[in-house]
Design a protein around this motif. Structure first.
Motif, PDB file in Angstrom:
ATOM      1  N   ARG A   1       1.257  10.744   0.046  1.00  0.00           N
ATOM      2  CA  ARG A   1       0.634  11.866   0.735  1.00  0.00           C
ATOM      3  C   ARG A   1      -0.888  11.764   0.687  1.00  0.00           C
ATOM      4  O   ARG A   1      -1.576  11.992   1.683  1.00  0.00           O
ATOM      5  N   VAL A   2      -1.418  11.423  -0.501  1.00  0.00           N
ATOM      6  CA  VAL A   2      -2.872  11.337  -0.637  1.00  0.00           C
ATOM      7  C   VAL A   2      -3.411  10.160   0.177  1.00  0.00           C
ATOM      8  O   VAL A   2      -4.447  10.269   0.849  1.00  0.00           O
ATOM      9  N   ALA A   3      -2.719   9.028   0.119  1.00  0.00           N
ATOM     10  CA  ALA A   3      -3.176   7.859   0.885  1.00  0.00           C
ATOM     11  C   ALA A   3      -3.158   8.151   2.378  1.00  0.00           C
ATOM     12  O   ALA A   3      -4.058   7.723   3.127  1.00  0.00           O
ATOM     13  N   CYS A   4      -2.138   8.883   2.853  1.00  0.00           N
ATOM     14  CA  CYS A   4      -2.112   9.271   4.261  1.00  0.00           C
ATOM     15  C   CYS A   4      -3.303  10.164   4.606  1.00  0.00           C
ATOM     16  O   CYS A   4      -3.943   9.999   5.659  1.00  0.00           O
ATOM     17  N   ALA A   5      -3.602  11.120   3.720  1.00  0.00           N
ATOM     18  CA  ALA A   5      -4.722  12.020   3.973  1.00  0.00           C
ATOM     19  C   ALA A   5      -6.037  11.252   4.025  1.00  0.00           C
ATOM     20  O   ALA A   5      -6.889  11.508   4.893  1.00  0.00           O
ATOM     21  N   LEU A   6      -6.212  10.306   3.112  1.00  0.00           N
ATOM     22  CA  LEU A   6      -7.440   9.509   3.112  1.00  0.00           C
ATOM     23  C   LEU A   6      -7.542   8.675   4.388  1.00  0.00           C
ATOM     24  O   LEU A   6      -8.618   8.552   4.993  1.00  0.00           O
TER      25      LEU A   6
ATOM     26  N   ARG B   1       9.638  -4.265   5.202  1.00  0.00           N
ATOM     27  CA  ARG B   1       9.353  -5.084   6.384  1.00  0.00           C
ATOM     28  C   ARG B   1       9.292  -4.212   7.639  1.00  0.00           C
ATOM     29  O   ARG B   1       8.383  -4.338   8.466  1.00  0.00           O
ATOM     30  N   ARG B   2      10.259  -3.326   7.768  1.00  0.00           N
ATOM     31  CA  ARG B   2      10.293  -2.477   8.959  1.00  0.00           C
ATOM     32  C   ARG B   2       9.120  -1.499   8.967  1.00  0.00           C
ATOM     33  O   ARG B   2       8.502  -1.240  10.001  1.00  0.00           O
ATOM     34  N   ALA B   3       8.783  -0.943   7.788  1.00  0.00           N
ATOM     35  CA  ALA B   3       7.719   0.062   7.728  1.00  0.00           C
ATOM     36  C   ALA B   3       6.369  -0.542   8.064  1.00  0.00           C
ATOM     37  O   ALA B   3       5.606   0.029   8.863  1.00  0.00           O
ATOM     38  N   VAL B   4       6.045  -1.694   7.483  1.00  0.00           N
ATOM     39  CA  VAL B   4       4.723  -2.282   7.735  1.00  0.00           C
ATOM     40  C   VAL B   4       4.635  -2.850   9.143  1.00  0.00           C
ATOM     41  O   VAL B   4       3.530  -3.068   9.665  1.00  0.00           O
TER      42      VAL B   4
ATOM     43  N   LEU C   1      -1.646   0.848   2.847  1.00  0.00           N
ATOM     44  CA  LEU C   1      -1.404   1.342   1.488  1.00  0.00           C
ATOM     45  C   LEU C   1      -0.506   2.570   1.512  1.00  0.00           C
ATOM     46  O   LEU C   1       0.444   2.680   0.720  1.00  0.00           O
ATOM     47  N   ALA C   2      -0.774   3.502   2.429  1.00  0.00           N
ATOM     48  CA  ALA C   2       0.058   4.702   2.517  1.00  0.00           C
ATOM     49  C   ALA C   2       1.493   4.352   2.875  1.00  0.00           C
ATOM     50  O   ALA C   2       2.449   4.904   2.313  1.00  0.00           O
ATOM     51  N   THR C   3       1.657   3.430   3.802  1.00  0.00           N
ATOM     52  CA  THR C   3       3.013   3.042   4.216  1.00  0.00           C
ATOM     53  C   THR C   3       3.784   2.416   3.064  1.00  0.00           C
ATOM     54  O   THR C   3       4.947   2.759   2.811  1.00  0.00           O
ATOM     55  N   VAL C   4       3.150   1.491   2.350  1.00  0.00           N
ATOM     56  CA  VAL C   4       3.820   0.843   1.220  1.00  0.00           C
ATOM     57  C   VAL C   4       4.130   1.863   0.130  1.00  0.00           C
ATOM     58  O   VAL C   4       5.233   1.885  -0.440  1.00  0.00           O
ATOM     59  N   ALA C   5       3.160   2.736  -0.199  1.00  0.00           N
ATOM     60  CA  ALA C   5       3.374   3.736  -1.245  1.00  0.00           C
ATOM     61  C   ALA C   5       4.523   4.664  -0.887  1.00  0.00           C
ATOM     62  O   ALA C   5       5.359   5.010  -1.732  1.00  0.00           O
ATOM     63  N   GLY C   6       4.607   5.087   0.372  1.00  0.00           N
ATOM     64  CA  GLY C   6       5.689   5.957   0.779  1.00  0.00           C
ATOM     65  C   GLY C   6       7.037   5.280   0.715  1.00  0.00           C
ATOM     66  O   GLY C   6       8.030   5.884   0.312  1.00  0.00           O
TER      67      GLY C   6
ATOM     68  N   ALA D   1      -4.066  -8.147   5.955  1.00  0.00           N
ATOM     69  CA  ALA D   1      -4.197  -6.997   5.069  1.00  0.00           C
ATOM     70  C   ALA D   1      -3.192  -7.165   3.926  1.00  0.00           C
ATOM     71  O   ALA D   1      -1.996  -7.386   4.165  1.00  0.00           O
ATOM     72  N   LEU D   2      -3.675  -7.064   2.680  1.00  0.00           N
ATOM     73  CA  LEU D   2      -2.840  -7.291   1.499  1.00  0.00           C
ATOM     74  C   LEU D   2      -2.778  -6.019   0.664  1.00  0.00           C
ATOM     75  O   LEU D   2      -3.792  -5.349   0.446  1.00  0.00           O
ATOM     76  N   VAL D   3      -1.591  -5.694   0.189  1.00  0.00           N
ATOM     77  CA  VAL D   3      -1.399  -4.600  -0.773  1.00  0.00           C
ATOM     78  C   VAL D   3      -0.534  -5.135  -1.907  1.00  0.00           C
ATOM     79  O   VAL D   3       0.570  -5.643  -1.661  1.00  0.00           O
ATOM     80  N   GLU D   4      -1.046  -5.024  -3.135  1.00  0.00           N
ATOM     81  CA  GLU D   4      -0.306  -5.466  -4.322  1.00  0.00           C
ATOM     82  C   GLU D   4      -0.194  -4.286  -5.276  1.00  0.00           C
ATOM     83  O   GLU D   4      -1.198  -3.681  -5.646  1.00  0.00           O
ATOM     84  N   CYS D   5       1.039  -3.958  -5.653  1.00  0.00           N
ATOM     85  CA  CYS D   5       1.308  -2.787  -6.489  1.00  0.00           C
ATOM     86  C   CYS D   5       2.068  -3.181  -7.749  1.00  0.00           C
ATOM     87  O   CYS D   5       2.972  -4.029  -7.708  1.00  0.00           O
ATOM     88  N   ARG D   6       1.697  -2.550  -8.854  1.00  0.00           N
ATOM     89  CA  ARG D   6       2.503  -2.581 -10.071  1.00  0.00           C
ATOM     90  C   ARG D   6       3.365  -1.324 -10.066  1.00  0.00           C
ATOM     91  O   ARG D   6       2.858  -0.213  -9.832  1.00  0.00           O
ATOM     92  N   VAL D   7       4.653  -1.464 -10.318  1.00  0.00           N
ATOM     93  CA  VAL D   7       5.573  -0.338 -10.159  1.00  0.00           C
ATOM     94  C   VAL D   7       6.491  -0.220 -11.376  1.00  0.00           C
ATOM     95  O   VAL D   7       6.641  -1.157 -12.162  1.00  0.00           O
ATOM     96  N   GLN D   8       7.111   0.968 -11.483  1.00  0.00           N
ATOM     97  CA  GLN D   8       8.174   1.176 -12.469  1.00  0.00           C
ATOM     98  C   GLN D   8       9.144   2.202 -11.893  1.00  0.00           C
ATOM     99  O   GLN D   8       8.751   3.079 -11.115  1.00  0.00           O
ATOM    100  N   PRO D   9      10.433   2.121 -12.237  1.00  0.00           N
ATOM    101  CA  PRO D   9      11.407   3.074 -11.698  1.00  0.00           C
ATOM    102  C   PRO D   9      11.108   4.490 -12.176  1.00  0.00           C
ATOM    103  O   PRO D   9      10.775   4.707 -13.339  1.00  0.00           O
ATOM    104  N   ARG D  10      11.213   5.448 -11.275  1.00  0.00           N
ATOM    105  CA  ARG D  10      10.970   6.839 -11.657  1.00  0.00           C
ATOM    106  C   ARG D  10      12.077   7.366 -12.543  1.00  0.00           C
ATOM    107  O   ARG D  10      11.830   8.190 -13.433  1.00  0.00           O
TER     108      ARG D  10
END
Length: 758
Positions: free
Chosen positions: A707-712, A652-655, A602-607, A628-637
């Motif tokens: 950052r928070v996901a990494c800390a967790l 692909r490279r990060a995970v 989750l931290a890797t995908v979020a980052g 391991a599955l991660v599904e995110c809803r996103v919007q452009p910042r």
């Protein structure tokens, strides 16, 4: 500068005199009020008279604020050098303009003959309005009087023809600057109800169309001018927008308690001006069109409701209604007729109702309740009808609570209206959903009262319950229906809060909402109220993803209420369960990843998403068949979506554990750290089936979820779901942590790690 004044004024002003006049002009800049404005005008007049040599055929005229002797501390000088074709006009103009600029004064200037000025005024209505304020400062009085008289006479003869075009320009200005009465940072001059609109009222009065400058308007105008004076003095320069950081200082200069008191006063004055301008434009429309008239040339009277007739495009009372003792529901009934027909109520009728309509009894008669429902459900006609009644104090007779709510500011960036207007606007928006609920009357009343607790200490959803129930009882609703109105007020934030902050697949989430709501009828009312509330708040309060989440929650809760069985959680995307790893799927607002290792995914995908300037709205993490599955809803910042090709490659490279991507993620995350309000962690122990809920409240920042996901992850917590809710510049992020986490010391260590990451 003084030598230039001396030479160009043909020796009329010595150096010392010029310096004295300039110092006098600068010295009066700090004053507030009518006397200070007149004093500034006198100082400017004395300064300007020293610049113009005495000669026939030349006159210096002031227009704008100086022409009206309403000079703001740092306002412009609007001047016209009028001449009768005398030679050397350009040199003479330069000898006047340059000393003004040298004195540090802003100048709007023109040089014209009488015929040129009248020709420009004929083609440009703004110039025509400016000449209505023209005043001789120095020079040839007969020449100046000739232009002033002719311009005023021309305006009286042509105003009705020019007003439609002027109204179109005015409405475009309103569209650009908004309504001063409802803005937290409104432009005192350009916004609807501001000083520019008072100029229109003055012009309409000068044309003899109607008495637009009544005492209430003149008083509102003086207070708006005082506010602008204080704003100039507070800032030390010319500025017309009353921004948040200056409000308290301006309020102190005006002797008001605080910035909120200032906003409420400005709102009331702006409403007075706007209402008067609406009246004036309608009077001009009637004069231009002649309306429908009978054979005797008099306006036709057409009945539109009991005791209400249309007369010359406005609603007035029937003669029979005025003769007898008025029905207490009369003001509500004429308001309902105005909203339904979208016709304005005549000013004289409003004044008569305010003076003679008796108060409503408690409980209200059925006719009054029916009229209120008609009024609230009228759609686009509601707001103008309500505003008119509010200007004449009629609403206070219906709802005594309205006095506290009127013009109450809402210091939240997502809100575009003051509280009272927000409540009325919510009722208007709720009228779009009346066919979706069993009790449309309760929806409309709940919409009007849902924020009635705001402005009082405590949670407004709780504080407002007894207030709303008291109103419902007073208007004659049975006890059970009054209790339902109170429940709508208490729960009006439940659906959006749960939908955006909780895991909708968790049975505990659905069961808790179903228990709070109680039945599908209330659920439907809340769903309609949520959408109406968001639409009345502003564009930042709603989005397609939020609407989908709320609709999904409503659907699941409805199933639980109808069947008594909690719905099954949705199955993972089958595409993530097939094919070689890693799997990356991108859609318009969805990113899904499957990988072999769950820890840290989750931290890797979020980052990685933060690296590509995508905000995560919600995230789900799970493990199925060793994947391991991660599904995110996103919007452009920043509004534009990223290029999917490098995004897919980086994911692909990060995970897969590529260290270079991880280093980029950490570098970007550290660079994204910023100052903000002190973050806070709140624990919810009973909010999930197989997890505890850690809720983080902090300032929003790019890469925060990473950052928070990494800390967790580093602290040994396993996140199975995350919900991200952004409120202006803050976020409320909820993390579902697998396990019981029963020990205080363990939770404290985890909490410290999260706060350190923020």
């Amino acid at each position: 500068m003084t030598s230039l004044i001396k030479g160009n004024a043909s020796g009329q002003a010595a150096d010392g005199d010029a310096n004295h006049l300039i110092n006098e002009v600068v010295g009066v800049r700090g004053g507030i009020g009518e006397a200070a404005r007149v004093g500034r005008a006198a100082a400017y007049d004395a300064f300007l008279r020293g610049l113009l040599p005495a000669r026939d055929g030349v006159a210096l005229l002031a227009v704008g604020g100086l022409g009206r002797r309403q000079c703001a501390p740092y306002g412009d000088l609007d001047l016209v050098l009028l001449h009768a074709g005398v030679p050397g006009t350009d040199e003479l103009a330069a000898s006047v303009w340059y000393p003004i600029w040298d004195a540090g004064l802003r100048l709007d200037h023109s040089v014209r003959t009488v015929s040129e000025a009248l020709s420009v005024a004929q083609d440009d209505v703004k110039v025509a309005l400016g000449l209505l304020d023209a005043r001789l400062v120095a020079g040839d009085r007969p020449l100046a009087d000739s232009l002033i008289r002719t311009a005023a006479d021309h305006w009286r003869r042509t105003a009705v023809r020019h007003l439609p075009g002027l109204r179109a320009v005015t409405e475009a200005r309103w569209q650009a600057h908004g309504e001063l009465a409802f803005l937290l940072e409104g432009d005192l001059k350009e916004a609807a109800g501001g000083l520019r609109d008072v100029g229109l009222l003055r012009a309409i009065s000068a044309a003899g169309i109607t008495d637009a400058l009544r005492p209430a308007v003149r008083a509102a105008h003086r207070r708006l001018l005082d506010t602008r004076d204080a704003l100039h003095q507070q800032v030390g320069r010319r500025v017309d927008r009353l921004v948040a950081q200056e409000r308290d200082g301006v309020a102190a200069l005006l002797g008001l308690e605080n910035g909120d008191a200032l906003l409420r006063r400005v709102a009331g004055d702006a409403r007075t001006v706007s209402h008067a301008l609406d009246d004036a434009f309608r009077a001009a429309d009637r004069l231009r069109s002649g309306r429908s008239r009978g054979g005797n040339g008099r306006p036709v009277r057409r009945p539109v409701a009991r005791d209400v007739v249309e007369h010359d495009g406005e609603l007035v009372l029937a003669r029979t209604a005025i003769g007898a003792r008025p029905d207490p529901s009369l003001s509500l009934r004429i308001a309902a007729a105005a909203a339904a027909t979208r016709l304005p109520i005549a000013r004289a009728t409003c004044e008569w109702l305010a003076a003679y309509c008796p108060p409503l009894p408690a409980p209200w008669p059925a006719e009054a309740r029916a009229a209120l429902t008609t009024l609230l459900g009228a759609g686009p006609g509601l707001v103008p009808a309500w505003e008119t009644c509010d200007r004449y104090g009629l609403v206070d007779g219906w709802l005594p609570e309205w006095t506290r709510l009127r013009s109450l500011p809402q210091h939240n960036p997502v809100h575009r209206y003051t509280l009272d207007r927000h409540l009325v606007q919510t009722a208007h928006e709720a009228s779009r959903h009346t066919r979706e609920v069993e009790r449309p009357d309760l929806l409309l009343l709940g919409a009007l009262l849902h924020d009635i607790g705001k402005g009082l200490p405590g949670d407004h959803s709780t504080v407002g319950v007894p207030l709303a129930e008291a109103v419902a009882t007073r208007i004659g609703l049975p006890a059970a229906e009054a209790e339902l109105i109170g429940r709508l007020v208490r729960l009006h934030l439940l659906l959006p809060d749960v939908a955006t902050r909780r895991d909708l697949a968790d049975p505990v989430t659905i069961a808790s909402v179903a228990e709070a709501v109680g039945d599908t009828g209330t659920l439907d009312l809340l769903h309609a109220l949520v959408r109406a509330d968001a639409a009345a708040t502003g564009p930042a309060a709603w989005s397609d993803w939020k609407g989908r989440l709320v609709a999904e929650l409503v659907s699941r809760v409805r199933t639980a209420l109808d069947t008594g069985v909690l719905p099954e959680p949705p199955a993972p995307d089958p595409a993530l369960l097939a094919g070689p790893l890693p799997v990356v799927h991108l859609a318009e607002d969805r990113v899904a990843v499957a990988a072999a290792d769950r820890r840290g995914l989750l931290a890797t995908v979020a980052g990685c998403l933060a690296l590509h300037r995508l905000e995560v709205i919600s995230a789900d993490a799970s493990a199925v068949d060793g994947r391991a599955l991660v599904e995110c809803r996103v919007q452009p910042r920043y509004g534009l979506p990223p290029d999917p090709v490098p995004l897919r490659a980086d994911l692909r490279r990060a995970v897969a554990g590529d260290v270079s991507v991880t280093q980029r993620l950490r570098g970007r995350a550290l660079a994204g750290r910023g100052a903000g309000a002190a973050p806070r962690v709140v624990w919810h122990r009973e909010a999930a089936t197989d997890a505890v809920l850690l809720e983080l409240r902090a300032a929003d920042a790019a890469g925060l979820l990473y950052r928070v996901a990494c800390a967790l992850d580093e602290a040994g917590a396993l996140v199975r779901a995350a919900r991200i809710s952004t409120l202006g510049g803050d976020v409320v992020d909820a993390f579902y942590l697998v396990g019981g986490w029963p020990e205080d010391a363990t939770r404290a260590r985890l909490e410290a790690a999260v706060l350190a990451a923020v």
